[in-house]
Scaffold this motif. Structure first.
Motif, short mmCIF file in Angstrom:
data_model
loop_
_atom_site.label_atom_id
_atom_site.label_comp_id
_atom_site.label_asym_id
_atom_site.label_seq_id
_atom_site.Cartn_x
_atom_site.Cartn_y
_atom_site.Cartn_z
N GLN A 272 108.05 30.59 -12.89
CA GLN A 272 107.25 29.46 -12.41
C GLN A 272 105.68 29.39 -13.02
O GLN A 272 105.49 30.27 -13.89
N PRO A 273 105.22 28.11 -12.97
CA PRO A 273 103.95 28.18 -13.60
C PRO A 273 102.81 29.15 -13.20
O PRO A 273 103.08 29.78 -11.92
N SER A 274 101.96 29.35 -14.16
CA SER A 274 101.06 30.49 -13.80
C SER A 274 100.20 30.10 -12.49
O SER A 274 99.61 28.85 -12.52
N MET A 275 100.24 30.80 -11.57
CA MET A 275 99.13 30.51 -10.47
C MET A 275 97.77 30.79 -10.56
O MET A 275 96.81 30.11 -9.97
N MET A 276 97.48 31.12 -11.70
CA MET A 276 95.92 31.60 -12.23
C MET A 276 95.36 30.50 -13.04
O MET A 276 94.15 30.47 -12.69
N MET A 277 96.08 30.08 -13.72
CA MET A 277 95.60 28.68 -14.59
C MET A 277 96.47 27.43 -14.77
O MET A 277 97.53 27.97 -15.15
N PRO A 278 95.94 26.45 -14.49
CA PRO A 278 96.72 25.37 -14.57
C PRO A 278 97.11 24.99 -16.15
O PRO A 278 96.39 25.34 -16.95
N ASN A 279 98.05 24.56 -16.62
CA ASN A 279 98.36 24.24 -17.87
C ASN A 279 98.63 25.56 -18.71
O ASN A 279 98.70 25.33 -20.10
#
Length: 170
Positions: free
Chosen positions: A98-105
């Protein structure tokens, strides 16, 4: 972007290579330095080609609530005492990418390489290389924008390794 942005960091440790290697491959030691400043839980660590490392970093979120950041590393190459290469992916709690929940993009997948070399006077040089894989232009730009600050994060972990190595040699 034509060329992949790449982060490279070298560090000399005042310890023989077998002890430095141990800091990367012993789950108890790895949990002490990977993700400095947070609680690191290693759910699985199978250091061999095709083996996996399931990692959870627990921390307090901006709202003060407990949160976890999960990642799954798959080992590509492992040459004992010499090389570790792996793919690192951000995941959910069930280890699904999944995409990182810490940093968008932030890139969803990375290639990491750790090279271990004997250096002078019983020291060991470790070279870390990290670059995004299969990243979009926005993800590449986000990573490129963070490269200068990545030495601080990895450096904090490497400072803890220095302490661990000193204790192991005491």
């Amino acid at each position: 972007m034509n060329e992949l942005p790449t982060f490279v960091m070298e560090r000399e440790f005042k310890a023989p290579r077998n002890l430095v290697w141990k800091a990367w491959t012993d789950p108890e030691l790895l949990a002490k330095w990977y993700g400095p400043g947070v609680e690191t839980i290693i759910h699985e660590l199978d250091v061999r080609p095709g083996g996996v490392w399931r990692n959870e970093m627990r921390m307090k979120g901006k709202d003060g609530n407990q949160m976890s950041d999960y990642s799954l590393m798959t080992f590509i190459e492992v040459e004992e005492g010499e090389t570790i290469t792996l793919e690192l992916a951000s995941t959910d709690a069930d280890w699904n990418p999944q995409p990182s929940m810490m940093m968008p993009n932030w890139p969803r997948l990375f290639f990491l390489e750790f090279l271990f070399e004997d250096d002078q006077d019983g020291t060991t040089k470790v070279t870390l290389t990290q670059r995004p894989m299969n990243a979009t232009d926005d993800e590449l730009a986000a990573f490129a924008g963070m490269i200068e600050r990545m030495s601080s994060g990895w450096g904090s972990g490497f400072n803890i390794i220095e302490q661990i190595l000193a204790e192991l040699q005491a």
